[in-house]
Design a protein around this motif. Structure first.
Motif, short mmCIF file in Angstrom:
data_model
loop_
_atom_site.label_atom_id
_atom_site.label_comp_id
_atom_site.label_asym_id
_atom_site.label_seq_id
_atom_site.Cartn_x
_atom_site.Cartn_y
_atom_site.Cartn_z
N SER A 45 0.85 -1.19 0.00
CA SER A 45 0.00 0.00 0.00
C SER A 45 0.89 1.24 0.00
N ASP A 73 0.64 -3.91 6.37
CA ASP A 73 -0.79 -3.77 6.61
C ASP A 73 -1.33 -4.99 7.37
N ASN A 75 -1.53 -7.26 -4.99
CA ASN A 75 -2.56 -7.30 -3.94
C ASN A 75 -3.70 -8.28 -4.24
N GLY A 130 7.56 3.65 -1.27
CA GLY A 130 6.80 3.60 -2.51
C GLY A 130 7.69 3.61 -3.73
N SER A 149 3.93 14.02 4.60
CA SER A 149 3.17 12.89 4.06
C SER A 149 2.16 12.33 5.06
N THR A 172 2.20 3.12 -2.25
CA THR A 172 1.96 4.24 -3.17
C THR A 172 0.74 5.07 -2.78
N LYS A 173 0.03 4.66 -1.73
CA LYS A 173 -1.14 5.44 -1.29
C LYS A 173 -0.72 6.74 -0.63
N VAL A 174 0.45 6.72 0.02
CA VAL A 174 0.99 7.93 0.65
C VAL A 174 2.15 8.42 -0.20
N LYS A 175 1.99 9.58 -0.81
CA LYS A 175 3.02 10.08 -1.71
C LYS A 175 4.23 10.63 -0.95
#
Length: 336
Positions: free
Chosen positions: A4, A51, A37, A14, A196, A6-9
């Motif tokens: 996950s 996660d 995923n 990422g 971020s 790339t969900k937080v830039k």
């Protein structure tokens, strides 16, 4: 692949994840089927982030070999995020439990092998494979292109520019970067990155005040798309990362790949991976002296640039592709 990231830039996890997925799809598309995923049957399940749903998936059948990518440890989170107790202790315990669920751990810095062993992970379950960047994403532009970039960003061609990148937080040494801008008003400073994780970021309140009202020679463009980062590196004369704690920062590799001279706070963990490829400094005073010296001495700057180019070849996509392929092949053999 499970991630996950790339969900937080604006975070290196990422970037490392994206580079690896692109490498596999480009170099081994006919031999390795990469799914993202999906909890279907697989020979290898490679976990990039921790996660909770990914942790639960490790108890499902047909997971194959469970590979964990170690991008951080409890001690590297301190100074990045403010997590109140008892939640900090619970999360740190969970993090190590996640790593112990893996059949194999991949560290991006060999210095973390001993750290994991102290947490009770057997040495034979840990392998070192360094980060890398693709020359398709990060590369040096021509002299004319660099001039055009400076013109577009209203930076004089003869201005000495120092760039830093990453999340704006205490651990990254952003406060020292800001202090240098105050001390060297004739130098242009640029820090690309942002908060971020918002107000959870360690040092948020004090750093936010400067970001909102920086000195005239300091610019905070914020979090930008990864493809734009190549332009920012090519705007600069020197890359500076004053971090107090790192694993193997992607930003350093990106700077190397753009043939950009690098100055770092001289952390012990750098010595085993990039010793001799950067200008080491211990504190803000040495950073100030180093910037003054390099801005006045083109020969020393050129020498440091040569070291960056040399280091870039060691951590290129081409150099690491076969290493990853061999690693995955060994893991699938263990499944059989």
């Amino acid at each position: 692949m499970f991630s996950s990231a790339t969900k937080v830039k604006g975070q290196g996890v990422g970037s490392a994840y994206t580079e690896l997925v692109n490498l596999l799809r480009e170099h081994f598309a006919d031999e390795i089927d990469v799914q993202i995923n999906k909890f279907s049957r697989s020979d290898i399940s490679h976990y990039h982030t921790v996660d909770f749903k990914f942790y639960l998936s490790t108890f499902l059948p047909n997971r194959g070999r469970k590979i964990g990518y170690v991008h951080f440890l409890p001690e590297t989170i301190d100074g990045s995020l403010k997590i109140p107790q008892p939640f900090k202790g619970i999360f740190f315990h969970y993090l190590i439990a996640f790593y112990k669920r893996m059949d194999q751990l991949v560290v991006v810095n060999p210095s973390f092998i001993e750290d994991l062993m102290r947490y009770g992970v057997p040495k034979e379950k840990i392998v070192y494979i360094p980060n890398f960047v693709s020359k398709k994403s990060f590369f040096e532009l021509s002299r004319e292109e660099k001039k055009e970039l400076r013109k577009k960003n209203k930076i004089p061609v003869d201005k000495f520019v120092v760039i830093g990148t990453g999340q704006i937080q205490e651990r990254k040494g952003v406060a020292d970067f800001i202090e240098l801008a105050y001390r060297l008003p004739h130098i242009q400073f640029i820090w690309v990155g942002g908060f971020s994780f918002g107000k959870m970021t360690d040092g948020y309140n004090e750093l936010k005040k400067v970001v909102d009202n920086p000195p005239a020679n300091l610019v905070f463009p914020g979090i930008v798309e990864r493809k734009q980062m190549n332009e920012f590196y090519n705007l600069a004369d020197l890359f500076l990362l004053p971090s107090f704690n790192e694993l193997f920062p992607m930003s350093v590799l990106e700077a190397f790949s753009c043939a950009l001279p690098v100055m770092l706070r001289d952390l012990t963990l750098y010595k085993s991976i990039i010793a001799g490829a950067y200008l080491p400094t211990s504190n803000v005073d040495e950073m100030e002296a180093g910037i003054k010296c390099l801005s006045d001495n083109k020969e020393k700057l050129k020498e440091l640039r040569g070291k960056a180019v040399e280091a870039s070849s060691r951590y290129s996509e081409e150099h690491l592709a076969q290493r990853w392929y061999s690693f995955y092949k060994e893991q699938t053999e263990m499944v059989k």
